[in-house]
Design a protein around this motif. Sequence first.
Motif, short mmCIF file in Angstrom:
data_model
loop_
_atom_site.label_atom_id
_atom_site.label_comp_id
_atom_site.label_asym_id
_atom_site.label_seq_id
_atom_site.Cartn_x
_atom_site.Cartn_y
_atom_site.Cartn_z
N GLU A 1 4.02 21.95 -9.40
CA GLU A 1 3.26 21.69 -10.63
C GLU A 1 3.90 20.58 -11.46
O GLU A 1 3.19 19.80 -12.11
N TYR B 1 -6.42 21.36 -7.81
CA TYR B 1 -6.82 20.98 -9.17
C TYR B 1 -8.17 20.26 -9.15
O TYR B 1 -8.51 19.58 -8.17
N PRO C 1 -2.96 15.82 -7.10
CA PRO C 1 -3.48 17.06 -7.71
C PRO C 1 -4.60 17.74 -6.93
O PRO C 1 -4.56 18.97 -6.75
N VAL D 1 1.00 17.56 -11.67
CA VAL D 1 0.29 17.40 -12.95
C VAL D 1 1.25 17.35 -14.15
O VAL D 1 0.82 17.38 -15.30
#
Length: 377
Positions: A125, A278, A273, A129
């Motif tokens: 993560e 995502y 992502p 992002v």
Amino acid sequence: MRIHWLYYLLLLLVTSCGSTIAKDPLEQVLASQDPKIKRVMDNLKAHEVQIRYTQIDRNKEGISFTDYDFQVNKNHYFYPASTAKFPAAVATLEKLNEVDTLSLHTRFFIEGDTVETTFAKAISEIFAVSDNAANNRLIEFLGQDDLNRRIRKRGVAPIRIAHRLSAPDGDDVTTKPLILYLNDSTTCISKPIINTPPQPLSLKKIKKGRAYYADGELVEEPFDFSLKNYFPIEAQSALMKRIIFPEAFQEDERFNLSEEQHAFLLEAMHTLPPELGYDPEEFYDSYVKFFLFGDRTDPMPDYIKIYNKVGYAYGTLTDCAYIRDTKNNIDFMVTATILVNSDGIFNDDVYEYDEIGIPFLAQLGRELHQYELQRKR
């Protein structure tokens, strides 16, 4: 005698002309007439640009690096923002490798928090992002002192990670306990770590702008960054080199990562992502890839992999990247920072990220990529 002096005059002229022509790569790139580059170069003082471009060459002896710098100065402060998550991820992997009962896939949560995660998920993560909460969980695991010690021990300096990011207790020098799942039925609680309170940094440009907002009120004085994180261009570039090419360094300058950890880290650094699930509309390919593609939202080509960590906060944009083009068989590194805060007010959320900063970094990446395409090896 006159002929003798004429000879030296001609030699001086030839030498002067040669030095004008033989610009270093960054000088050539930054002389571009592209408006994305030119408008920044025409107002350099306001933007506090620093750039290190690294050429990578291979020979029988192994990997060699050639650095070209533009205004790089470790004594000229810029706020590193989320680039500080890169050393946190590396230090976490090294610490995990020293604890037999823990691994990348160990589940845990922070005492008082309801989010359960794993170290692998948090690191993914961070790079995909730039998740602040994921980074802060790693700070609770490491503590600031251990994080800084591990990074400096490998020759990556100067660096001072002093606080968490976007957290109300970000400056707390005592970490929160972790509840760790050793297996499906057994948990343990880590002890809080008490860290050394940060001392004010004594650097140039440590106070910026003309005013800032605090608790909704405008304070008419420069914003003081002296207790903030510090991670200059030289250190960012040094960390990237050691992670991408550990074999180019002496053993004591390499991080203690297993093969599995190293492979995982490299994968996390370039994974986009959408590949992690995502929403591609909000988290498009170049969401945290400023160089080459930052000013575009269309899919990135498969043959270009960017291993990087960006940061953006307080009007400062930074990207530290290793860029590999498998189609054209070229690779290079670039680390750059730029300040885009034309009104000189901090914490007002009025910054020219999309208008000036990201377009500059994107075009800088494209210009360097084009240079690499033509460079003789």
